[in-house]
Design a protein around this motif. Structure first.
Motif, short mmCIF file in Angstrom:
data_model
loop_
_atom_site.label_atom_id
_atom_site.label_comp_id
_atom_site.label_asym_id
_atom_site.label_seq_id
_atom_site.Cartn_x
_atom_site.Cartn_y
_atom_site.Cartn_z
N ILE A 84 13.20 -18.99 34.23
CA ILE A 84 14.59 -19.40 34.14
C ILE A 84 15.00 -19.31 32.67
O ILE A 84 14.46 -20.01 31.81
N LEU A 116 19.77 -18.58 40.61
CA LEU A 116 19.06 -19.77 40.15
C LEU A 116 18.42 -20.50 41.34
O LEU A 116 17.28 -20.97 41.25
N GLU A 117 19.13 -20.54 42.44
CA GLU A 117 18.61 -21.21 43.64
C GLU A 117 17.32 -20.54 44.13
O GLU A 117 16.36 -21.22 44.49
N LEU A 148 14.41 -21.38 41.79
CA LEU A 148 13.95 -22.76 41.93
C LEU A 148 13.00 -22.92 43.13
O LEU A 148 12.29 -23.93 43.22
N ILE A 187 7.46 -22.34 37.71
CA ILE A 187 8.71 -22.01 37.03
C ILE A 187 8.50 -22.11 35.53
O ILE A 187 8.05 -23.15 35.02
N LEU A 204 10.20 -22.40 32.12
CA LEU A 204 11.48 -22.87 31.61
C LEU A 204 11.72 -22.31 30.22
O LEU A 204 11.18 -22.81 29.23
N VAL A 249 19.03 -27.46 34.36
CA VAL A 249 18.07 -26.86 35.29
C VAL A 249 17.44 -27.93 36.17
O VAL A 249 17.32 -27.77 37.39
N ALA A 304 17.93 -28.90 41.20
CA ALA A 304 17.07 -29.11 42.37
C ALA A 304 16.92 -30.62 42.59
O ALA A 304 16.78 -31.38 41.64
N TRP A 355 11.46 -31.98 42.91
CA TRP A 355 10.57 -31.12 42.13
C TRP A 355 9.11 -31.29 42.53
O TRP A 355 8.21 -30.70 41.92
N LYS A 376 5.96 -28.58 42.51
CA LYS A 376 6.26 -27.48 41.59
C LYS A 376 5.47 -27.64 40.30
O LYS A 376 5.24 -28.75 39.82
N VAL A 381 6.01 -26.77 36.49
CA VAL A 381 7.03 -26.35 35.53
C VAL A 381 6.35 -26.13 34.18
O VAL A 381 5.73 -27.05 33.63
N PHE A 433 12.17 -33.60 34.94
CA PHE A 433 11.63 -32.90 36.10
C PHE A 433 10.69 -33.83 36.87
O PHE A 433 9.54 -33.49 37.16
#
Length: 207
Positions: free
Chosen positions: A14, A61-62, A65, A70, A72, A82, A86, A89, A92, A94, A121
């Motif tokens: 992203i 972006l969707e 996510l 991901i 960043l 960001v 969502a 999280w 995930k 990140v 997040f």
């Protein structure tokens, strides 16, 4: 089961500035598929993404996510937007590639920049990595001088750190863990008017 899981894991970047493009080049060099997204419609940077490599795909972006991991790669303050995109999280990983240099200490509330990102997040496994080198070095082949360029990895979650170390190695770099975000992680974070002592240190691990 493990082989199947590795096959279906997905990665997304992203942010598609200099750092985002350098990260995409890392994936393209190894033939690893990666999605790239910004706040703009994907068609605005789809051609540039394809020019980096056939496996680099511009998405919304969707869609980004929805990835398992991901990266960043937005300006530090952009992490708030960001994170808000969502509602959940959990599950995930990140990878925080941001830097808090220039962000006043009072804005951070006494916490480290990575810890501030981690709070935003909530539920995610947050790992700090790929942020200590400039884009021009990240985009280069990491094999040099008989070794591999070093990427530092720090996280409060040991299992997440191991997962990201494995990705770092797949991308051709040498992963070195520095411990938790507020401990060894302080060496690779910029904040206020100061840089961590390992920021911009271009190190090579001999093989």
């Amino acid at each position: 089961m493990d082989q199947h899981r590795r096959h279906v894991m997905s990665d997304a970047i992203i942010g598609f500035g200099a750092i985002g493009k350098a990260l995409a080049a890392m994936f393209a060099r190894k033939g690893i598929d990666v999605m790239v997204a910004t706040r703009r419609p994907p068609e605005t940077h789809a051609a540039e993404a394809r020019s980096i490599g056939p496996g680099v795909r511009a998405v919304t972006l969707e869609e980004a996510l929805a990835a398992d991991t991901i990266l960043l790669a937005v300006p530090f303050r952009g992490h708030v937007e960001v994170a808000a995109a969502a509602c959940d999280w959990r599950g995930k990983t990140v990878i925080d590639v941001t830097n808090g240099y220039g962000v006043p200490e009072e804005e951070l509330g006494g916490a480290s920049p990575a810890s501030v990102v981690a709070q935003a997040f909530s539920g995610a496994q947050l790992v700090k990595a790929f942020n200590h080198l400039p884009a021009r070095l990240l985009a280069q082949d990491p094999s040099r001088d008989g070794g591999r360029r070093v990427i530092f990895v720090t996280s409060d979650d040991e299992a997440a750190a191991d997962t990201v170390c494995a990705l770092v190695e797949r991308l051709g770099f040498a992963a070195i863990k520095l411990g938790k975000l507020d401990e060894g992680g302080a060496l690779v974070q910029g904040r206020g008017n100061s840089w961590g002592r390992l920021i911009f240190k271009d190190l090579v691990k001999s093989d």
